[in-house]
Design a protein around this motif. Structure first.
Motif, PDB file in Angstrom:
ATOM      1  N   GLY A  54      14.820   6.109  16.425  1.00 38.31           N
ATOM      2  CA  GLY A  54      14.618   7.584  17.173  1.00 38.31           C
ATOM      3  C   GLY A  54      16.263   6.901  17.938  1.00 38.31           C
ATOM      4  O   GLY A  54      17.091   6.520  17.432  1.00 38.31           O
ATOM      5  N   SER A  55      16.614   8.768  18.681  1.00 39.97           N
ATOM      6  CA  SER A  55      17.757   8.635  18.645  1.00 39.97           C
ATOM      7  C   SER A  55      17.753   7.995  20.717  1.00 39.97           C
ATOM      8  O   SER A  55      17.221   8.041  20.801  1.00 39.97           O
ATOM      9  CB  SER A  55      18.268  10.222  18.565  1.00 39.97           C
ATOM     10  OG  SER A  55      18.236  10.899  17.417  1.00 39.97           O
ATOM     11  N   ARG A  56      18.294   8.381  20.764  1.00 43.22           N
ATOM     12  CA  ARG A  56      19.477   7.698  21.819  1.00 43.22           C
ATOM     13  C   ARG A  56      19.222   9.001  22.890  1.00 43.22           C
ATOM     14  O   ARG A  56      19.998  10.195  22.394  1.00 43.22           O
ATOM     15  CB  ARG A  56      20.629   6.619  21.735  1.00 43.22           C
ATOM     16  CG  ARG A  56      21.208   7.213  23.501  1.00 43.22           C
ATOM     17  CD  ARG A  56      22.675   6.108  23.740  1.00 43.22           C
ATOM     18  NE  ARG A  56      23.622   7.209  23.649  1.00 43.22           N
ATOM     19  CZ  ARG A  56      24.773   7.025  23.137  1.00 43.22           C
ATOM     20  NH1 ARG A  56      25.101   5.239  23.670  1.00 43.22           N
ATOM     21  NH2 ARG A  56      25.688   7.316  22.646  1.00 43.22           N
ATOM     22  N   GLU A  57      19.241   8.870  24.174  1.00 46.94           N
ATOM     23  CA  GLU A  57      18.584   9.233  24.592  1.00 46.94           C
ATOM     24  C   GLU A  57      20.143  10.156  26.253  1.00 46.94           C
ATOM     25  O   GLU A  57      19.504   8.343  26.989  1.00 46.94           O
ATOM     26  CB  GLU A  57      17.094  10.156  25.829  1.00 46.94           C
ATOM     27  CG  GLU A  57      16.199  10.243  24.483  1.00 46.94           C
ATOM     28  CD  GLU A  57      14.700  10.097  25.054  1.00 46.94           C
ATOM     29  OE1 GLU A  57      14.213  10.293  26.060  1.00 46.94           O
ATOM     30  OE2 GLU A  57      14.000  10.885  24.102  1.00 46.94           O
ATOM     31  N   GLY A  58      20.240  10.618  26.233  1.00 46.85           N
ATOM     32  CA  GLY A  58      21.492  10.856  27.283  1.00 46.85           C
ATOM     33  C   GLY A  58      22.332   9.762  27.753  1.00 46.85           C
ATOM     34  O   GLY A  58      22.643   9.296  26.159  1.00 46.85           O
TER      35      GLY A  58
END
Length: 147
Positions: free
Chosen positions: A38-42
């Protein structure tokens, strides 16, 4: 419109002491098996990204998460580039692992994954579609088998 994904992600190999590996099948690409990603958020810390993704994708609380301090840079598959800002072609993936005492059932994120299975590390490394995922599984097995 949804904001573009950051080209910074995590890979979390979930395993047992005897090297059973949890794999999940992507809903947007049936037949594509992988570890949790999953991708980093913020500006969240990468360890927080890893914990969040494990919880969202499996329902497992990632207590005891291990940061490998390893990064993989790879070209984003063309069929997923539309999720990123125009011109973004590469992603930096940060590798983590999570050891559980034994295989356990998981709760998949609706719409994100179709199925899950626990496999011996050799089979898991062969089944995953991502070369960096296969390499992480093999590296984990090598480290475990040498101890």
């Amino acid at each position: 419109m949804k904001a573009p994904k950051q080209p910074v992600s995590v890979l979390v190999v979930i395993h047992t002491p005897d090297l059973q590996i949890l794999l999940i099948e992507r809903a947007d690409r049936p037949g594509y098996w992988q570890s949790v990603t999953g991708s980093r958020e913020g500006d969240e810390a990468l360890s927080d990204t890893a914990r969040r993704e494990v919880l969202e994708e499996t329902g497992i609380d990632a207590v005891g998460l291990h940061d490998w301090q390893q990064q993989n840079v790879y070209e984003i598959y063309p069929h997923w580039r539309h999720r990123y800002a125009p011109g973004v072609t590469h992603n930096t993936e940060h590798v983590f692992s999570l050891q559980l005492p034994a295989p356990q059932p998981v709760q998949l994120a609706a719409g994100e994954h179709l199925a899950w299975q626990w496999l011996p590390w050799q089979q898991a490394a062969e089944l995953v579609f991502s070369p960096s995922n296969a390499d992480a599984i093999k590296k984990l097995a090598k480290a475990r088998l040498m101890t």
